[in-house]
Design a protein around this motif. Structure first.
Motif, PDB file in Angstrom:
ATOM      1  N   SER A  22       7.940  10.305  -2.723  1.00 44.28           N
ATOM      2  CA  SER A  22       6.713  10.057  -1.985  1.00 44.28           C
ATOM      3  C   SER A  22       5.584   9.878  -2.994  1.00 44.28           C
ATOM      4  CB  SER A  22       6.425  11.244  -1.063  1.00 44.28           C
ATOM      5  OG  SER A  22       5.231  11.037  -0.367  1.00 44.28           O
ATOM      6  N   VAL A  23       4.790   8.834  -2.815  1.00 43.77           N
ATOM      7  CA  VAL A  23       3.637   8.594  -3.676  1.00 43.77           C
ATOM      8  C   VAL A  23       2.422   8.406  -2.779  1.00 43.77           C
ATOM      9  CG1 VAL A  23       2.591   7.100  -5.421  1.00 43.77           C
ATOM     10  CG2 VAL A  23       5.055   7.536  -5.469  1.00 43.77           C
ATOM     11  N   LEU A  24       1.467   9.319  -2.909  1.00 44.13           N
ATOM     12  CA  LEU A  24       0.250   9.283  -2.101  1.00 44.13           C
ATOM     13  C   LEU A  24      -0.951   9.003  -2.992  1.00 44.13           C
ATOM     14  CD1 LEU A  24       0.829  12.449   0.107  1.00 44.13           C
ATOM     15  CD2 LEU A  24       1.292  10.075   0.708  1.00 44.13           C
ATOM     16  N   LEU A  25      -1.909   8.286  -2.446  1.00 44.11           N
ATOM     17  CA  LEU A  25      -3.164   8.027  -3.129  1.00 44.11           C
ATOM     18  C   LEU A  25      -4.276   8.519  -2.225  1.00 44.11           C
ATOM     19  CD1 LEU A  25      -4.914   6.619  -5.296  1.00 44.11           C
ATOM     20  CD2 LEU A  25      -4.949   4.694  -3.747  1.00 44.11           C
ATOM     21  N   THR A  26      -5.209   9.261  -2.791  1.00 42.41           N
ATOM     22  CA  THR A  26      -6.314   9.796  -2.009  1.00 42.41           C
ATOM     23  C   THR A  26      -7.629   9.592  -2.753  1.00 42.41           C
ATOM     24  OG1 THR A  26      -7.165  11.764  -0.893  1.00 42.41           O
ATOM     25  CG2 THR A  26      -5.979  12.113  -2.944  1.00 42.41           C
ATOM     26  N   ALA A  27      -8.707   9.458  -2.009  1.00 39.76           N
ATOM     27  CA  ALA A  27     -10.047   9.322  -2.581  1.00 39.76           C
ATOM     28  C   ALA A  27     -11.059   9.472  -1.461  1.00 39.76           C
ATOM     29  CB  ALA A  27     -10.212   7.984  -3.288  1.00 39.76           C
ATOM     30  N   SER A  28     -12.333   9.431  -1.825  1.00 36.48           N
ATOM     31  CA  SER A  28     -13.429   9.494  -0.854  1.00 36.48           C
ATOM     32  C   SER A  28     -14.389   8.350  -1.120  1.00 36.48           C
ATOM     33  CB  SER A  28     -14.187  10.820  -0.983  1.00 36.48           C
ATOM     34  OG  SER A  28     -13.355  11.894  -0.677  1.00 36.48           O
ATOM     35  N   LEU A  29     -14.962   7.821  -0.058  1.00 40.07           N
ATOM     36  CA  LEU A  29     -15.945   6.750  -0.157  1.00 40.07           C
ATOM     37  C   LEU A  29     -17.281   7.319   0.289  1.00 40.07           C
ATOM     38  CD1 LEU A  29     -16.181   3.732  -0.861  1.00 40.07           C
ATOM     39  CD2 LEU A  29     -15.864   3.247   1.559  1.00 40.07           C
ATOM     40  N   LEU A  30     -18.256   7.275  -0.617  1.00 37.21           N
ATOM     41  CA  LEU A  30     -19.566   7.881  -0.351  1.00 37.21           C
ATOM     42  C   LEU A  30     -20.680   6.867  -0.558  1.00 37.21           C
ATOM     43  CD1 LEU A  30     -19.013  11.182  -2.380  1.00 37.21           C
ATOM     44  CD2 LEU A  30     -18.693  10.851   0.070  1.00 37.21           C
ATOM     45  N   SER A  31     -21.819   7.115   0.092  1.00 41.22           N
ATOM     46  CA  SER A  31     -23.009   6.299  -0.135  1.00 41.22           C
ATOM     47  C   SER A  31     -23.715   6.822  -1.372  1.00 41.22           C
ATOM     48  CB  SER A  31     -23.940   6.371   1.078  1.00 41.22           C
ATOM     49  OG  SER A  31     -24.504   7.674   1.163  1.00 41.22           O
ATOM     50  N   LEU A  47      -2.698  13.244 -10.074  1.00 40.75           N
ATOM     51  CA  LEU A  47      -3.270  14.552  -9.762  1.00 40.75           C
ATOM     52  C   LEU A  47      -2.205  15.634  -9.806  1.00 40.75           C
ATOM     53  CD1 LEU A  47      -5.994  15.772  -8.901  1.00 40.75           C
ATOM     54  CD2 LEU A  47      -5.334  15.369  -6.539  1.00 40.75           C
ATOM     55  N   SER A  48      -1.031  15.344  -9.220  1.00 43.59           N
ATOM     56  CA  SER A  48       0.070  16.313  -9.249  1.00 43.59           C
ATOM     57  C   SER A  48       1.401  15.594  -9.064  1.00 43.59           C
ATOM     58  CB  SER A  48      -0.107  17.377  -8.165  1.00 43.59           C
ATOM     59  OG  SER A  48       0.045  16.809  -6.891  1.00 43.59           O
ATOM     60  N   SER A  49       2.460  16.264  -9.539  1.00 45.97           N
ATOM     61  CA  SER A  49       3.800  15.711  -9.425  1.00 45.97           C
ATOM     62  C   SER A  49       4.798  16.855  -9.339  1.00 45.97           C
ATOM     63  CB  SER A  49       4.108  14.844 -10.649  1.00 45.97           C
ATOM     64  OG  SER A  49       5.426  14.373 -10.586  1.00 45.97           O
ATOM     65  N   SER A  50       5.590  16.871  -8.255  1.00 46.50           N
ATOM     66  CA  SER A  50       6.639  17.893  -8.124  1.00 46.50           C
ATOM     67  C   SER A  50       7.601  17.507  -7.018  1.00 46.50           C
ATOM     68  CB  SER A  50       6.034  19.268  -7.828  1.00 46.50           C
ATOM     69  OG  SER A  50       5.417  19.282  -6.563  1.00 46.50           O
ATOM     70  N   ASN A  51       8.874  17.832  -7.226  1.00 44.29           N
ATOM     71  CA  ASN A  51       9.922  17.637  -6.222  1.00 44.29           C
ATOM     72  C   ASN A  51       9.949  16.241  -5.604  1.00 44.29           C
ATOM     73  OD1 ASN A  51      10.697  20.331  -6.586  1.00 44.29           O
ATOM     74  ND2 ASN A  51       9.231  21.019  -5.048  1.00 44.29           N
TER      75      ASN A  51
END
Length: 150
Positions: free
Chosen positions: A42-51, A129-133
């Motif tokens: 599983s590969v997830l990408l996360t972020a936030s969009l701000l003004s 950010l992190s990697s496991s299992n």
């Protein structure tokens, strides 16, 4: 002779198949073979969009695109920001094996609600950010957009 050989092969396959089914369940055989319904990674990408005033931008479409070979890029994989300006993209499995994924992929806002400006030059790299299992999580941090003066 040919008929006899084919018949013996069929009997062997049926007998062996029954022995295998008695020993392992379907789920166990799928796992051993390395395919089936279960995701192996599983590969997830996360972020936030701000003004620019640090307010979250809700309802923006964000995309990620990755280099998949010489002069080739993947299609845009898209997500929409939630009320907190956050989004998560679950990369399709065919992109999991790209070497140096953090260098091969870019993320950018594709469309944003008014009154925000979205320049085609706004893009961001990703960092692990992190990697496991078998799971990896990448982030692009906070992406800041300017409010339109029009």
């Amino acid at each position: 002779m040919r008929f006899l050989l084919m018949s013996m092969t069929l009997v062997f396959m049926v007998t062996f198949g029954e022995a295998v089914r008695d020993r392992w369940s379907r789920d166990e055989m799928v796992e051993m073979a390395g395919y089936g319904e279960q995701k192996l990674s599983s590969v997830l990408l996360t972020a936030s969009l701000l003004s620019s005033s640090s307010s979250p931008i809700h309802g923006a479409t964000i995309g990620i695109k990755c280099h998949i070979g010489y002069r080739r890029r993947s299609k845009w994989i898209k997500a929409v920001t939630n009320e907190l300006g956050q989004f998560v993209i679950d990369l399709p499995s065919h992109l999991h094996a790209i070497p140096d994924l953090d260098k091969a992929c870019i993320i950018k806002p594709l469309s944003v609600p008014k009154p925000y400006r979205c320049s085609s030059k706004i893009h961001r790299g990703i960092q692990l950010l992190s990697s496991s299992n078998g799971s990896r999580v990448y982030t692009a941090g906070n992406i800041t957009l300017q409010e339109s003066t029009m």
